[in-house]
Write an enzyme that holds these catalytic residues in place. Structure first.
Site: not given
Lengths: 345, 270
Positions: A50, A99
């Protein structure tokens, strides 16, 4: 050959964009197959939650492949590329590697240090692996990212303390009762906040009784939804004597529970600890109650204060965590250099 | 040789405790790991000297039994508790008590044994008496440590200061359970130890002499105080903070009794 990340997240894109680019698991498989058919990246993986949508790829033509991947994202989301292109980021190694390590460890999450993301990364990896979309590079990279996430959790305090009011209440209860299984919680009030706290307690095994001062039907509805029982307001006193935890969240502009009342309950409990959570404004429990032995009273500000303190504490761990991520990225890049030659790494 | 071994053990415990403290403050796991290594080294040295003393048959007469077995038992119990309850904080609370008893073992005269033991030279009651007293003592120390942790945790919950201690200490219910069980076991064993000592003394018609020893009288009183604390807890009249405070205060009295009723070795003369 280069490891690349193309994506957007809660830092770069608002919810209305993220929700359009959030793909269910079935669709992620279709996207990966489409990328394979168009020979975009040698290895590829799609992570969609989400809060983020990211494609991890190993390719040798970064510009063309990233461009094609953007077009595919637009096609599958039915959103014009111009609407979200400026929200996308492209990271090249070693930034792409660090990352992923940060993402898997929850350092890049909206709630820093949350653990749900590691499960989502694992699911995304398994889906790509099952569809033979990953190879030596992404397999090693993702396996390493799981280890980094685990190390960060054990070597730092990034996951220490909860950061929402309901979960802080559960943490406190667990520091009193050890295990909430079969503890009795009495919830007075049927508002959103009491619902959240009761839900969190029940998820840990507590037996909840819901009381509503004016609308018994609401108490019944909430009890049905949460799996507890409803109690009429006239009967709450008898229930309260048996309760280990009492949560008050009514709109009543007066004190419902007084010191002498609690003193009486404590006598019957033979001093067994009682946890009172007063999340009502104005407060429903007399603050003098907390002077009683073995009674622990927390109001909304107390819980919010702890949640905020935990959030700040987690943030204070960020520097150490990023240092660990940096070192792990270096190790990975060294491995990549050895396996595929220094020019590749 | 014994003194060197015990000195090494004490120094290692002290270093280990300091490292545990630094770990608690900085959260750096390296300090915890080094602390564990130091404590383990001290534990091995302690065990080796005690084993040598048992092997050489000096344990009974030299006073080593009373002075050095107690800290060893406390530490062993702490190692067990830390393993059983998966809490890293137990050692942080136990090591100061271990160190206190180590320091007492150095400064007290070596010939001083626990109350009534000096007169014991032989007989089957000695083993029972010593075994019961020391096991009971270890149980009571565990009760005191869990009670102290209960008070700290309870204070943190009351004051809403949920710091490092709060996160690392076990739940109040867990501490209450450990406290109750170890206190019950400790008091019963300690009482059996006292009874076996009395039977032995009676055999030698030295009962009246034993009762002249203030250490014996105060040990009786301590045991009685713990029976009272246990009685309140068992009868469910009370639990929680007051009972925990009762255990800790009684222990403080016990230590004060122990310290004030012993003779001390001259400086440098262990």
């Amino acid at each position: 050959m280069e490891i690349l990340v193309l994506g957007l997240n809660h830092k770069t894109a608002p919810l209305e964009v993220r929700e359009k680019l959030s793909f269910p698991s079935q669709k992620t498989e279709e996207i990966l197959r489409a990328l394979e058919e168009k020979r975009v990246f040698r290895e590829r993986l799609l992570l969609s939650t989400c809060n983020r949508t990211e494609i991890y790829g190993v390719g040798s033509r970064p510009h063309e492949e990233v461009g094609e991947a953007k077009r595919l994202l637009s096609e599958f989301s039915h959103v014009n590329l111009t609407e979200f292109e400026d929200k996308l980021y492209v990271l090249r190694q070693p930034d792409s590697v660090s990352h992923l390590f940060s993402v898997a460890s929850g350092l890049d999450s909206m709630v820093i240090g949350e653990t749900e993301i590691i499960g989502q990364v694992k699911d995304a990896y398994q889906a790509a692996h099952k569809n033979q979309q990953t190879g030596k590079v992404l397999n090693t990279l993702f396996q390493r990212s799981f280890k980094v996430a685990k190390n960060l959790r054990t070597q730092t305090d990034i996951g220490v303390g909860r950061v929402s009011v309901a979960s802080v209440a559960v943490d406190l209860a667990e520091k009193i009762f050890e295990n909430l299984k079969n503890t009795k919680a009495l919830v007075i009030g049927t508002g959103e906040m009491s619902n959240q706290v009761a839900r969190a307690m029940i998820s840990k095994g507590a037996l909840a009784s819901i009381v509503s001062s004016r609308h018994y039907d609401r108490a019944e509805k909430m009890a049905r939804e949460l799996g507890g029982s409803a109690v009429r307001f006239e009967d709450y006193e008898a229930e309260a004597r048996r309760a280990d935890m009492l949560i008050t969240a009514t709109l009543a502009p007066l004190v419902l529970i007084h010191k002498e009342q609690v003193r009486g309950w404590m006598r019957r409990r033979h001093g067994k600890p009682l946890f009172l959570i007063d999340i009502a404004v104005p407060r429903n429990i007399d603050p003098a109650v907390e002077k009683l032995d073995n009674v622990y009273l927390y109001n909304l500000d107390d819980l919010r204060g702890i949640a905020e303190k935990n959030r700040v504490y987690r943030e204070s761990q960020l520097e150490e965590c990023l240092g660990l991520v940096k070192r792990q990225t270096q190790y990975f890049m060294e491995w990549l250099g050895k396996e595929f030659g220094p020019s590749e790494a | 040789m014994e003194t060197v071994g015990f000195f090494f053990a004490t120094a290692a415990y002290l270093a280990g405790w300091a490292l545990y403290l630094v770990n608690f403050e900085t959260q750096a796991p390296a300090f915890f790991n080094w602390g564990k290594k130091f404590v383990f080294a001290g534990f091995l040295a302690h065990l080796a000297v005690l084993a040598a003393a048992v092997w050489g048959g000096d344990l009974r007469g030299s006073g080593i039994l009373s002075h050095w077995v107690a800290p060893f038992l406390i530490l062993s119990t702490a190692v067990f508790m830390e393993w059983r309850y998966k809490t890293r904080i137990w050692m942080l609370f136990s090591l100061p008590v271990v160190l206190l008893f180590c320091v007492l073992a150095f400064v007290l005269k070596p010939e001083d044994g626990p109350a009534g033991l000096q007169v014991v030279r032989s007989g089957g009651y000695l083993a029972a008496h010593t075994g019961f007293i020391l096991s009971g003592f270890a149980g009571m120390i565990t009760a005191v440590l869990s009670a102290a942790m209960y008070l700290v945790q309870s204070y943190q919950l009351k004051s809403k200061r949920v710091g490092n201690f709060f996160l690392k200490l076990p739940a109040l219910d867990t501490l209450d359970r450990i406290h109750f069980r170890s206190l019950a076991l400790g008091v019963v064993l300690f009482s059996l130890g006292i009874l076996s000592g009395l039977f032995w003394a009676k055999n030698l018609r030295e009962l009246h002499q034993v009762f002249r020893d203030p250490k014996v009288v105060l040990s009786f009183l301590t045991c009685l105080a713990y029976w009272l604390v246990l009685g309140f807890r068992m009868s469910a009249l009370s639990r929680g903070q007051k009972i925990a405070a009762g255990t800790v205060i009684t222990f403080a009295l016990l230590v004060a009794t122990f310290v004030t009723t012993h003779d001390y070795a001259p400086p440098g003369g262990f």
